[in-house]
Scaffold this motif. Structure first.
Motif: not given
Length: 175
Positions: A50-61
């Motif tokens: 879940a943390a990795k997914s949240a980090l990936n979502n943030w990096m896409i921005r």
């Protein structure tokens, strides 16, 4: 296989010595450990993903510095914090109920002792022994269940805070 039957028989005798309240403490501590193990599994298997997914979502921005981006970052951290702390209040309530049920067992056992005293009198300590065991064993079991759960609850609470802090730090370095 015979040893399993002997162990189950000794557990049955122990539960019989403590009365009905001891069975309630056993069920309560079983529920406590189910929730504790679920949270442990979450932190081992689910939280890192879940943390990795949240980090990936943030990096896409593309935008990380505007007011909207900072609000979205705070939302990501808050959602993860809620997931990390899910179930911890239930664990704390179950831990608090264990010694209270133990005290209920003490009261029930002492009532049984007074009933025996009213019928037999003070001349038969053997008659009072079962009531005394029903008064002390649930108290002991409630305290043991509570203390063992308290240790692991504290560890899980710390793990929830550290997991949230780690995600927050990772999102800060990207901003």
């Amino acid at each position: 296989m015979w040893w399993l039957i002997e162990e189950l028989e000794s557990i049955r005798r122990f539960l019989g010595m403590g009365g009905d309240v001891l069975i309630a403490i056993f069920i309560l501590s079983f529920m406590l450990w189910v929730v504790l193990l679920e949270r442990w599994f979450y932190f081992v298997a689910v939280a890192p993903k879940a943390a990795k997914s949240a980090l990936n979502n943030w990096m896409i921005r593309k935008d990380h510095n505007s007011w909207n981006a900072k609000a979205i970052r705070q939302e990501i951290i808050s959602k993860q914090d809620i997931e990390n702390k899910r179930g911890l209040p239930v664990i704390k309530v179950l831990i608090a109920l264990c010694p209270l049920l133990g005290l209920l067992g003490t009261v029930v056992g002492m009532i049984q002792v007074f009933d025996i005293l009213a019928v037999v009198g003070t001349g038969s300590p053997r008659a009072m022994a079962s009531g005394i065991s029903k008064a002390t064993i649930p108290t002991l079991a409630g305290m043991v269940a509570s203390l063992s759960g308290l240790f692991f609850s504290t560890r899980l609470d710390h793990q929830a805070k550290m997991t949230t802090q780690k995600l927050e730090d990772q999102l800060k370095h990207i901003a």
